[in-house]
Enzyme design. Structure first.
Site, PDB file in Angstrom:
ATOM      1  CG  ASP A  18      -1.779   1.224   1.375  1.00 44.47           C
ATOM      2  OD1 ASP A  18      -2.326   1.657   0.351  1.00 44.47           O
ATOM      3  OD2 ASP A  18      -1.918   1.770   2.489  1.00 44.47           O
ATOM      4  CB  SER A  19       0.188   4.809  -0.509  1.00 49.29           C
ATOM      5  OG  SER A  19      -0.952   4.856   0.329  1.00 49.29           O
ATOM      6  CB  CYS A  81      -3.083   0.858  -2.367  1.00 50.77           C
ATOM      7  SG  CYS A  81      -3.159   2.605  -2.764  1.00 50.77           S
ATOM      8  CB  THR A  83      -4.508   5.325  -5.239  1.00 47.68           C
ATOM      9  OG1 THR A  83      -5.351   5.787  -4.183  1.00 47.68           O
ATOM     10  CG2 THR A  83      -4.183   6.452  -6.176  1.00 47.68           C
ATOM     11  CD  GLU A 162      -1.448   7.320   7.048  1.00 44.33           C
ATOM     12  OE1 GLU A 162      -0.312   6.904   6.985  1.00 44.33           O
ATOM     13  OE2 GLU A 162      -2.326   7.018   6.235  1.00 44.33           O
ATOM     14  CB  CYS A 194      -9.757   4.820   0.441  1.00 50.71           C
ATOM     15  SG  CYS A 194      -8.215   5.290   1.262  1.00 50.71           S
ATOM     16  CG  HIS A 196      -6.143   5.190   4.880  1.00 49.46           C
ATOM     17  ND1 HIS A 196      -5.424   4.839   3.771  1.00 49.46           N
ATOM     18  CD2 HIS A 196      -5.261   5.755   5.749  1.00 49.46           C
ATOM     19  CE1 HIS A 196      -4.158   5.189   3.939  1.00 49.46           C
ATOM     20  NE2 HIS A 196      -4.030   5.738   5.136  1.00 49.46           N
TER      21      HIS A 196
HETATM   22  N1  DGL Z   1      -4.749   3.519   0.962  1.00 49.17           N
HETATM   23  C1  DGL Z   1      -4.837   4.307  -0.254  1.00 49.17           C
HETATM   24  C2  DGL Z   1      -5.981   3.790  -1.123  1.00 49.17           C
HETATM   25  O1  DGL Z   1      -6.560   2.762  -0.858  1.00 49.17           O
HETATM   26  C3  DGL Z   1      -5.121   5.756   0.021  1.00 49.17           C
HETATM   27  C4  DGL Z   1      -4.076   6.594   0.628  1.00 49.17           C
HETATM   28  C5  DGL Z   1      -3.221   7.363  -0.365  1.00 49.17           C
HETATM   29  O2  DGL Z   1      -3.711   8.301  -1.011  1.00 49.17           O
HETATM   30  O3  DGL Z   1      -2.058   7.017  -0.449  1.00 49.17           O
HETATM   31  O4  DGL Z   1      -6.291   4.432  -2.115  1.00 49.17           O
END
Ligand code: DGL
Length: 275
Positions: A18-19, A81, A83, A162, A194, A196
């Site tokens: 993930d990011s 993730c 994105t 976060e 997302c 998160h």
């Molecule tokens: N966890 C990332 C997602 O699922 C979002 C956080 C980011 O923008 O890096 O898109």
């Protein structure tokens, strides 16, 4: 293209990235569904957030991270993730070839929501990158043209979560002002697009008071991981698993926040994979 791996595959870990630490919600769900599996997690905290990055940057990061996970002998790669799944799933699959299966977080959720009987209008909330790609609407319409899809970028949510702002006055106000958007009126289900967002799921559920079905990727993706491992005869035997959690940039506050995402505090190891 990476080489196909052949022996002792089932004993190898599952690679997840993930990011940042949001993907730990997916790792946690995988660990619950598959308690014998060892995990190698990589959070690209040096480049977070991905939601504002260009597709080219995300593709580059995703390839380098996949290369690292293959070096760690992972038997599967999970892009935890939205994105990165929206922008780099095909790129990662091309890079990995038939070496190991690659799972993203979008396709399993799309299959899940398009299978919900009686659904007419599906809402999607996610980062700017995910929403701009319009990937959910495209994939949902490829399965069912009649479904209406309303997508809304909610860029404040990932940083807010976060920073530990959830389940309080501030988070309720921010979530409420996004969900009040007219775009989302009359939805019957809402995809939390997302990784998160499982942390704010209770607040989103409170907002809709049971009138809208809330779908997050963690559980759905963990089930997909299990079925793909089973199909490929890659399920680990009964054992005590060993997990590693790597990040590209380490701060104490990331490590503290892991408790929220993984349900227990974990030790993060800094790893420079960009050399
Ligand atoms: N966890 C990332 C997602 O699922 C979002 C956080 C980011 O923008 O890096 O898109």
């Amino acid at each position: 293209m990476a080489k196909k791996r052949t022996s002792g595959l089932a004993n190898r870990p599952i690679g997840i990235f993930d990011s940042g630490i949001g993907g730990l919600t997916v790792a946690n769900a995988i660990q619950k569904v598959l308690p014998n599996e060892s995990l190698v997690y990589f959070g690209d905290t040096a480049h977070l957030p991905y939601g504002d990055k260009s597709p080219d940057s995300i593709k580059y990061y995703a390839i380098r991270i996949s290369q690292f996970l293959l070096k760690q002998q992972c038997k599967m790669i999970v892009i935890a993730c939205n994105t990165a799944s929206a922008m780099a799933y095909e790129t990662v699959k091309d890079f990995v070839g038939d070496a190991v299966p690659v799972i993203d977080v979008i396709n399993p959720v799309v299959e899940h929501v398009t299978g919900i009987a009686g659904s007419k209008k599906i809402g999607v909330i996610g980062t700017k990158g995910t929403i701009k790609s319009d990937i959910y609407a495209k994939k949902i319409h490829a399965k069912n043209k009649k479904l209406e899809v309303a997508s809304l970028a909610t860029p404040l949510l990932a940083p807010m979560i976060e920073e530990g702002f959830f389940n309080n006055k501030i988070s309720r106000t921010v979530i409420g002002s996004y969900l009040d958007s007219r775009k989302l009126s009359k939805i019957d289900s809402l995809i939390l697009a997302c990784t998160h967002y499982p942390l704010i799921r209770p607040e989103v559920e409170d907002y809709y008071k049971g009138k809208v079905l809330i779908v997050d990727s963690a559980g759905v993706v963990a089930d997909r991981v299990k079925s793909v491992l089973a199909e490929n005869e890659l399920l680990a035997p009964k054992r005590k698993p060993v997990h590693h959690f790597y990040v590209s940039d380490f701060t104490k506050s990331f490590e503290e926040s892991t408790r929220n995402f993984f349900r227990s505090k974990i030790h993060l190891e800094k790893k420079d994979i960009w050399l």
